[in-house]
Scaffold this motif. Structure first.
Motif, short mmCIF file in Angstrom:
data_model
loop_
_atom_site.label_atom_id
_atom_site.label_comp_id
_atom_site.label_asym_id
_atom_site.label_seq_id
_atom_site.Cartn_x
_atom_site.Cartn_y
_atom_site.Cartn_z
N LYS A 116 0.42 -1.63 0.17
CA LYS A 116 0.14 0.38 -0.41
C LYS A 116 0.81 1.07 -0.14
CE LYS A 116 -3.87 -2.17 2.16
NZ LYS A 116 -4.67 -2.16 3.70
N PHE A 117 1.73 0.78 0.41
CA PHE A 117 2.94 2.11 1.14
C PHE A 117 3.92 1.88 -0.95
CE2 PHE A 117 7.32 4.05 2.39
CZ PHE A 117 6.55 5.38 2.97
N CYS A 118 3.37 1.74 -2.11
CA CYS A 118 3.45 1.97 -2.84
C CYS A 118 3.04 2.36 -4.03
CB CYS A 118 4.51 0.99 -3.51
SG CYS A 118 5.63 0.30 -2.83
N LEU A 119 1.71 3.23 -3.37
CA LEU A 119 0.61 3.55 -4.25
C LEU A 119 0.97 4.56 -4.52
CD1 LEU A 119 -2.39 0.37 -3.15
CD2 LEU A 119 -0.59 0.60 -5.52
N THR A 120 1.51 5.17 -4.38
CA THR A 120 1.37 6.85 -4.64
C THR A 120 1.06 7.54 -5.13
OG1 THR A 120 2.62 6.56 -6.60
CG2 THR A 120 4.14 6.62 -3.78
N GLU A 121 -0.30 7.43 -6.11
CA GLU A 121 -1.16 7.89 -7.34
C GLU A 121 -2.73 7.61 -6.77
OE1 GLU A 121 -0.25 9.92 -9.16
OE2 GLU A 121 1.59 9.58 -8.80
N PRO A 122 -2.82 8.55 -6.66
CA PRO A 122 -4.73 8.44 -6.45
C PRO A 122 -5.60 7.16 -7.13
CG PRO A 122 -4.52 10.67 -6.85
CD PRO A 122 -3.61 10.24 -7.13
N ARG A 123 -6.19 5.92 -6.63
CA ARG A 123 -6.80 5.65 -7.39
C ARG A 123 -6.07 3.89 -7.81
NH1 ARG A 123 -11.30 9.42 -8.97
NH2 ARG A 123 -9.87 10.59 -10.86
N GLN A 124 -4.68 4.25 -7.60
CA GLN A 124 -3.19 3.57 -7.74
C GLN A 124 -4.06 2.39 -7.23
OE1 GLN A 124 0.46 4.63 -7.82
NE2 GLN A 124 1.43 2.54 -8.27
N LYS A 125 -3.79 0.65 -7.68
CA LYS A 125 -3.88 -0.60 -7.58
C LYS A 125 -2.77 -1.40 -7.63
CE LYS A 125 -9.31 -0.12 -7.04
NZ LYS A 125 -10.58 -0.44 -7.63
N ILE A 126 -1.96 -1.13 -8.93
CA ILE A 126 -1.13 -1.63 -9.19
C ILE A 126 0.48 -1.04 -9.56
CG2 ILE A 126 -1.64 -3.20 -10.87
CD1 ILE A 126 -1.70 -1.28 -12.96
N ILE A 127 1.37 -2.10 -8.84
CA ILE A 127 2.84 -1.06 -9.02
C ILE A 127 3.87 -2.06 -9.82
CG2 ILE A 127 2.85 -0.85 -6.55
CD1 ILE A 127 4.16 -3.28 -5.31
N ASP A 128 4.43 -1.44 -9.87
CA ASP A 128 5.07 -2.16 -11.25
C ASP A 128 6.31 -3.01 -11.05
OD1 ASP A 128 8.45 -0.98 -11.22
OD2 ASP A 128 6.90 0.77 -11.47
N ILE A 129 6.77 -3.86 -11.70
CA ILE A 129 7.69 -5.48 -11.41
C ILE A 129 8.95 -4.74 -10.63
CG2 ILE A 129 8.98 -7.04 -12.39
CD1 ILE A 129 6.40 -8.00 -12.26
N GLU A 130 9.67 -3.62 -11.11
CA GLU A 130 10.90 -3.17 -10.74
C GLU A 130 10.44 -2.71 -9.26
OE1 GLU A 130 14.32 0.07 -11.12
OE2 GLU A 130 13.00 -0.10 -12.90
N THR A 131 9.55 -1.70 -9.16
CA THR A 131 9.14 -1.92 -7.53
C THR A 131 8.79 -2.96 -6.41
OG1 THR A 131 8.51 0.48 -8.07
CG2 THR A 131 7.45 -0.37 -5.97
N CYS A 132 7.64 -3.87 -6.93
CA CYS A 132 7.67 -5.20 -6.76
C CYS A 132 9.04 -5.78 -5.76
CB CYS A 132 6.75 -6.26 -7.25
SG CYS A 132 6.39 -7.70 -6.96
N ILE A 133 10.36 -5.87 -6.57
CA ILE A 133 11.26 -6.87 -6.74
C ILE A 133 12.41 -5.68 -5.54
CG2 ILE A 133 13.95 -7.18 -7.44
CD1 ILE A 133 12.09 -7.93 -9.87
N GLN A 134 11.78 -4.63 -6.10
CA GLN A 134 12.97 -3.76 -4.58
C GLN A 134 11.84 -4.02 -2.90
OE1 GLN A 134 13.00 0.42 -6.31
NE2 GLN A 134 14.69 -0.37 -7.43
N MET A 135 10.96 -3.99 -3.38
CA MET A 135 10.21 -4.20 -2.40
C MET A 135 9.93 -5.03 -1.02
SD MET A 135 8.63 -2.06 0.45
CE MET A 135 7.96 -0.75 -0.69
N LEU A 136 10.21 -6.37 -2.08
CA LEU A 136 10.38 -8.05 -1.67
C LEU A 136 11.85 -7.85 -1.34
CD1 LEU A 136 8.79 -10.10 -4.70
CD2 LEU A 136 7.40 -9.74 -2.07
#
Length: 205
Positions: A116-136
């Motif tokens: 949820k912290f990666c959702l930086t835009e209003p109504r955003q519901k997805i994160i890109d793969i690169e961000t996903c990898i970094q966060m994991l």
């Protein structure tokens, strides 16, 4: 509905010290701690801004925006962490890190927050793969499926983004499925992403 944080009772002197700490790092033109202030705080805490403890701090402070802390988030977060200076904050974050790694329910809450912290835009519901990898890589430590799953995400071309169901599905997968995927059960209706991950693992044992 988000559950309210339990804020411990505190003395007037402790409140003043927390206010002073906020004022030390806040943006000169805004009543919030911005990216520069966070970077200075990290230097004083002797941690890299990308360190897991910084994400833990954001989680415990209930931060709504990456790289920023409002006055209420910062000061109430310090109360929750029972900290009123850099030294006690550093000690408290170390204790939080231990609890996250030893209490599955606490870890799950932290893991959910990270998406949820990666959702930086209003109504955003997805994160890109690169961000996903970094966060994991930040959130998970010593998890058997972590590196193989990251390898899969980097090699596959079908998925450009990850949604919350896929993110939480991987958490459940990492808890329930053996490191070699030998007990994976397709009948449990896993996200298709994880079916593809298991196929990848079978081809790359």
């Amino acid at each position: 509905m988000r559950r309210a944080k339990k804020v411990p009772k505190t003395s007037a002197k402790a409140d003043e010290r927390r206010e002073s700490l906020f004022d030390k790092y806040k943006d000169p033109s805004e009543d919030s701690v911005g990216p520069e202030g966070v970077e200075r705080l990290c230097r004083d805490l002797q941690v890299d801004p990308a360190d897991r403890k910084v994400l833990l701090m954001a989680w415990k402070m209930g931060a709504q925006q990456m790289g920023f802390f409002s006055r209420s988030e910062f000061e109430q977060g310090l109360q929750v962490l029972n900290a009123n200076d850099v030294h006690t904050l550093k000690t408290s974050l170390e204790q939080v890190a231990i609890k996250v790694d030893h209490d599955p329910d606490v870890f799950q809450s932290f893991y959910q927050f990270a998406f949820k912290f990666c959702l930086t835009e209003p109504r955003q519901k997805i994160i890109d793969i690169e961000t996903c990898i970094q966060m994991l890589s930040i959130v998970m430590t010593n998890q058997a499926h972590l590196q193989p799953f990251i390898d899969f995400l980097q090699h596959q071309t079908e998925y450009k983004f990850i949604n919350n169901d896929q993110w939480m599905g991987f958490y459940r997968f990492s808890v329930e499925v053996a490191p070699d995927c030998s007990d994976y059960d397709e009948a449990q209706a896993w996200p298709l992403l994880l079916d593809n991950y298991v196929e990848y693992r079978q081809k790359h044992p």
